[in-house]
Design a protein around this motif. Structure first.
Motif, PDB file in Angstrom:
ATOM      1  N   MET A 109      28.136  38.633  34.542  1.00 20.59           N
ATOM      2  CA  MET A 109      29.376  39.344  34.260  1.00 20.59           C
ATOM      3  C   MET A 109      29.504  39.529  32.752  1.00 20.59           C
ATOM      4  SD  MET A 109      33.320  38.196  35.094  1.00 20.59           S
ATOM      5  CE  MET A 109      32.995  38.075  36.850  1.00 20.59           C
ATOM      6  N   PRO A 110      29.851  40.758  32.282  1.00 15.07           N
ATOM      7  CA  PRO A 110      30.013  40.974  30.848  1.00 15.07           C
ATOM      8  C   PRO A 110      31.092  40.072  30.249  1.00 15.07           C
ATOM      9  CG  PRO A 110      29.908  43.064  32.024  1.00 15.07           C
ATOM     10  CD  PRO A 110      30.010  41.982  33.055  1.00 15.07           C
ATOM     11  N   LEU A 111      30.958  39.854  28.940  1.00 11.43           N
ATOM     12  CA  LEU A 111      31.868  38.945  28.259  1.00 11.43           C
ATOM     13  C   LEU A 111      33.312  39.421  28.358  1.00 11.43           C
ATOM     14  CD1 LEU A 111      32.317  36.497  26.426  1.00 11.43           C
ATOM     15  CD2 LEU A 111      31.884  37.989  24.458  1.00 11.43           C
ATOM     16  N   ARG A 112      33.535  40.738  28.261  1.00 14.74           N
ATOM     17  CA  ARG A 112      34.910  41.242  28.263  1.00 14.74           C
ATOM     18  C   ARG A 112      35.618  40.904  29.577  1.00 14.74           C
ATOM     19  NH1 ARG A 112      35.265  47.604  28.177  1.00 14.74           N
ATOM     20  NH2 ARG A 112      33.833  47.392  26.431  1.00 14.74           N
ATOM     21  N   TRP A 113      34.886  41.024  30.694  1.00 15.39           N
ATOM     22  CA  TRP A 113      35.528  40.732  31.972  1.00 15.39           C
ATOM     23  C   TRP A 113      35.695  39.235  32.183  1.00 15.39           C
ATOM     24  CZ3 TRP A 113      38.030  44.647  33.264  1.00 15.39           C
ATOM     25  CH2 TRP A 113      37.520  45.933  33.102  1.00 15.39           C
ATOM     26  N   ARG A 114      34.782  38.445  31.632  1.00 15.55           N
ATOM     27  CA  ARG A 114      34.977  36.995  31.728  1.00 15.55           C
ATOM     28  C   ARG A 114      36.213  36.553  30.935  1.00 15.55           C
ATOM     29  NH1 ARG A 114      29.168  34.430  30.522  1.00 15.55           N
ATOM     30  NH2 ARG A 114      28.784  36.422  29.521  1.00 15.55           N
ATOM     31  N   ILE A 115      36.379  37.139  29.742  1.00 17.41           N
ATOM     32  CA  ILE A 115      37.565  36.799  28.956  1.00 17.41           C
ATOM     33  C   ILE A 115      38.824  37.304  29.648  1.00 17.41           C
ATOM     34  CG2 ILE A 115      38.749  37.220  26.768  1.00 17.41           C
ATOM     35  CD1 ILE A 115      36.082  37.228  25.384  1.00 17.41           C
ATOM     36  N   ALA A 116      38.770  38.515  30.200  1.00 20.83           N
ATOM     37  CA  ALA A 116      39.931  39.055  30.914  1.00 20.83           C
ATOM     38  C   ALA A 116      40.278  38.188  32.120  1.00 20.83           C
ATOM     39  CB  ALA A 116      39.649  40.486  31.359  1.00 20.83           C
ATOM     40  N   ALA A 117      39.253  37.761  32.855  1.00 24.62           N
ATOM     41  CA  ALA A 117      39.512  36.876  33.995  1.00 24.62           C
ATOM     42  C   ALA A 117      40.101  35.556  33.538  1.00 24.62           C
ATOM     43  CB  ALA A 117      38.218  36.643  34.767  1.00 24.62           C
ATOM     44  N   LEU A 118      39.613  35.044  32.414  1.00 19.28           N
ATOM     45  CA  LEU A 118      40.154  33.789  31.885  1.00 19.28           C
ATOM     46  C   LEU A 118      41.613  33.961  31.482  1.00 19.28           C
ATOM     47  CD1 LEU A 118      39.609  30.875  31.036  1.00 19.28           C
ATOM     48  CD2 LEU A 118      38.859  31.733  28.804  1.00 19.28           C
ATOM     49  N   VAL A 119      41.942  35.106  30.853  1.00 16.35           N
ATOM     50  CA  VAL A 119      43.337  35.373  30.471  1.00 16.35           C
ATOM     51  C   VAL A 119      44.223  35.427  31.710  1.00 16.35           C
ATOM     52  CG1 VAL A 119      44.881  37.101  29.470  1.00 16.35           C
ATOM     53  CG2 VAL A 119      42.753  36.517  28.309  1.00 16.35           C
ATOM     54  N   ALA A 120      43.752  36.145  32.747  1.00 20.16           N
ATOM     55  CA  ALA A 120      44.541  36.264  33.972  1.00 20.16           C
ATOM     56  C   ALA A 120      44.732  34.901  34.637  1.00 20.16           C
ATOM     57  CB  ALA A 120      43.853  37.223  34.938  1.00 20.16           C
ATOM     58  N   VAL A 121      43.681  34.115  34.692  1.00 21.48           N
ATOM     59  CA  VAL A 121      43.784  32.785  35.307  1.00 21.48           C
ATOM     60  C   VAL A 121      44.726  31.902  34.502  1.00 21.48           C
ATOM     61  CG1 VAL A 121      42.487  30.682  35.808  1.00 21.48           C
ATOM     62  CG2 VAL A 121      41.549  32.896  36.441  1.00 21.48           C
ATOM     63  N   ALA A 122      44.623  31.981  33.165  1.00 20.80           N
ATOM     64  CA  ALA A 122      45.501  31.165  32.324  1.00 20.80           C
ATOM     65  C   ALA A 122      46.971  31.551  32.524  1.00 20.80           C
ATOM     66  CB  ALA A 122      45.103  31.319  30.854  1.00 20.80           C
ATOM     67  N   ILE A 123      47.249  32.860  32.579  1.00 18.74           N
ATOM     68  CA  ILE A 123      48.630  33.299  32.782  1.00 18.74           C
ATOM     69  C   ILE A 123      49.136  32.840  34.143  1.00 18.74           C
ATOM     70  CG2 ILE A 123      50.115  35.316  33.059  1.00 18.74           C
ATOM     71  CD1 ILE A 123      48.389  36.748  31.015  1.00 18.74           C
ATOM     72  N   CYS A 124      48.319  33.020  35.170  1.00 19.51           N
ATOM     73  CA  CYS A 124      48.732  32.597  36.516  1.00 19.51           C
ATOM     74  C   CYS A 124      48.949  31.093  36.579  1.00 19.51           C
ATOM     75  CB  CYS A 124      47.674  33.024  37.535  1.00 19.51           C
ATOM     76  SG  CYS A 124      47.553  34.812  37.771  1.00 19.51           S
ATOM     77  N   ALA A 125      48.091  30.334  35.893  1.00 15.15           N
ATOM     78  CA  ALA A 125      48.252  28.884  35.894  1.00 15.15           C
ATOM     79  C   ALA A 125      49.551  28.472  35.205  1.00 15.15           C
ATOM     80  CB  ALA A 125      47.049  28.219  35.215  1.00 15.15           C
ATOM     81  N   VAL A 126      49.842  29.124  34.075  1.00 13.19           N
ATOM     82  CA  VAL A 126      51.079  28.805  33.360  1.00 13.19           C
ATOM     83  C   VAL A 126      52.295  29.178  34.203  1.00 13.19           C
ATOM     84  CG1 VAL A 126      52.479  29.404  31.345  1.00 13.19           C
ATOM     85  CG2 VAL A 126      50.039  28.974  31.081  1.00 13.19           C
ATOM     86  N   VAL A 127      52.256  30.369  34.815  1.00 10.06           N
ATOM     87  CA  VAL A 127      53.376  30.794  35.644  1.00 10.06           C
ATOM     88  C   VAL A 127      53.559  29.855  36.830  1.00 10.06           C
ATOM     89  CG1 VAL A 127      54.186  32.622  37.181  1.00 10.06           C
ATOM     90  CG2 VAL A 127      53.245  33.210  34.943  1.00 10.06           C
ATOM     91  N   ALA A 128      52.446  29.452  37.459  1.00 13.72           N
ATOM     92  CA  ALA A 128      52.537  28.537  38.600  1.00 13.72           C
ATOM     93  C   ALA A 128      53.104  27.188  38.171  1.00 13.72           C
ATOM     94  CB  ALA A 128      51.160  28.364  39.229  1.00 13.72           C
ATOM     95  N   ALA A 129      52.649  26.686  37.012  1.00 14.00           N
ATOM     96  CA  ALA A 129      53.155  25.392  36.547  1.00 14.00           C
ATOM     97  C   ALA A 129      54.644  25.474  36.218  1.00 14.00           C
ATOM     98  CB  ALA A 129      52.363  24.943  35.319  1.00 14.00           C
ATOM     99  N   VAL A 130      55.024  26.545  35.500  1.00 15.34           N
ATOM    100  CA  VAL A 130      56.449  26.703  35.177  1.00 15.34           C
ATOM    101  C   VAL A 130      57.267  26.891  36.450  1.00 15.34           C
ATOM    102  CG1 VAL A 130      58.118  28.205  34.031  1.00 15.34           C
ATOM    103  CG2 VAL A 130      55.981  27.610  32.877  1.00 15.34           C
TER     104      VAL A 130
END
Length: 417
Positions: A1-22
């Motif tokens: 997977m290209p770096l841009r999509w890995r970073i984008a997936a990481l951003v999405a996962v991080a946001i979802c994790a923060v939203v779920a925790a909050v």
């Protein structure tokens, strides 16, 4: 997977994790707060109803009841034992907070309905989920854009590094300096490395050229002096060594011209099969020539190939000499039916791994079992192949032996106008 999509997936996962925790924290905090408030309200109502029951023997208008049918069994048993308590439970009427205490052989209880409260908490959870989805939708394009910019900068650095590895020592990234930017630091390091490598290689090339030129004049005098020696075994040995030294100096001069980019191909039409046959004959060495016929004619050539016959002879001669010097016979030269591919093969131990991985290196033969030499023959062959636009590849045959494959360019004759 290209770096841009890995970073984008990481951003999405991080946001979802923060939203779920909050969301979980807010959900549990809100639910606990509402349960605590409902428990306190039930206790207060129960205490007031108990006072009214003690005075008047009735609980009408207090919000409490005696032996309520929906009272949880555990709470009923607790009151029967003479204790007071509260319990959250869900009955057919919905979720509620119960409080109960004994009252003259009966159970006095209060029920606080929590249907609306829990519905509000559920609505709050939905709002948090929607907020998380909107935040992800808003931040993800920014993450993709930022990651794409980083990816392009890294790809540019990688592409420049590959160009340098392929011999383009003038290639540079030329990234703008940015403080505390790791990619900019990498780009600067690659440019610095390329400049240092270019300076070092050019120094070595100048040294090779200078040595060859300095040796040429005294060597010519030595050749002349050797020819004047009286005939004998010693004189023959001296002449032979002088010829070897003269050939080495000429090789060094040729390499210096190739390094300087001063060589240009003189293209002319030739039939490859006939040309290779003449070249192998002029080497004076034992060679098995195989010209494979096909749809391109009896000499294996599709009409004519445009190449520099002098440089082609230099390439094939070096390959044939190298095969005889470092390999075992028979040495086979094959012209393929495509009319532009020539293969030189021996039946020795094959090329060493260093040649197969990194290519020929000047002044290094690569393996002791392949004999002695200065490693310039294959280096010159590669340089001359580049001049005529051909590709020269080295491999080991499956059944043993070194195999060099020269592929001439499939180009049309030059057009002058």
């Amino acid at each position: 997977m290209p770096l841009r999509w890995r970073i984008a997936a990481l951003v999405a996962v991080a946001i979802c994790a923060v939203v779920a925790a909050v969301g979980l924290l807010v959900h549990h905090a809100s639910r606990d707060r509402e349960l605590t408030q409902a428990r306190e309200a039930a206790r207060t109502t129960l205490d007031r109803a108990a006072v009214t029951y003690a005075r008047s023997g009735t609980v009408q208008g207090t919000g409490a009841g005696l032996d309520a049918p929906g009272l949880p069994a555990g709470l009923r048993d607790l009151a029967a034992r003479g204790h007071q308590g509260t319990e959250y439970a869900t009955d057919p009427a919905g979720p509620a907070m119960w409080a109960a205490r004994p009252a003259g052989g009966q159970v006095l209880s209060v029920r606080i309905d929590m249907t609306t409260t829990l519905r509000d908490i559920s609505a709050l959870d939905t709002s948090i989920a929607w907020a998380g989805a909107l935040t992800t939708a808003a931040m993800l394009p920014l993450g993709v854009l930022s990651a794409g910019q980083m990816s392009r900068r890294l790809r540019r650095a990688a592409g420049t590094a590959r160009r340098i590895a392929d011999g383009d020592l003038d290639a540079r990234i030329e990234a703008a300096p940015r403080p505390r930017d790791e990619i900019a630091e990498i780009s600067t390091a690659v440019d610095t490395m390329a400049a240092a490598l270019q300076q070092r290689l050019r120094g070595e090339q100048r040294f090779t050229a200078d040595v060859a030129h300095e040796l040429r004049t005294p060597l010519m005098g030595l050749v002349t002096a050797a020819e004047l020696l009286p005939e004998g075994e010693a004189a023959g040995y001296v002449r032979d060594r002088v010829r070897v030294l003269a050939a080495l100096v000429e090789d060094l001069l040729e390499i210096s011209r190739l390094d300087a980019g001063a060589e240009e191909a003189d293209l002319s039409p030739s039939r490859l099969g006939s040309l290779v046959e003449d070249i192998t004959a002029r080497t004076g060495l034992s060679v098995q020539l195989v010209v494979r016929t096909g749809e391109y004619g009896q000499d294996g050539a599709k009409g004519e190939v445009w190449t520099d016959s002098r440089r082609l002879e230099r390439i094939l001669t070096n390959l044939i000499v190298n095969a005889h010097r470092h390999g075992l016979g028979p040495v086979t030269v094959t012209v393929a039916p495509d009319g532009r591919t020539v293969t030189v093969r021996d039946h020795g131990t094959g090329y060493p791994d260093s040649v197969l991985q990194d290519g020929p290196q000047r002044f290094r033969t690569g393996a002791r079992e392949r004999g002695t030499g200065h490693g310039l023959g294959l280096t010159i062959a590669i340089g001359q192949a580049q001049v005529i636009g051909a590709a020269l590849e080295f491999a080991n045959a499956p059944d043993g032996g070194a195999q060099a494959t020269l592929r001439l360019p499939d180009a049309e004759p030059p057009i002058h106008g």
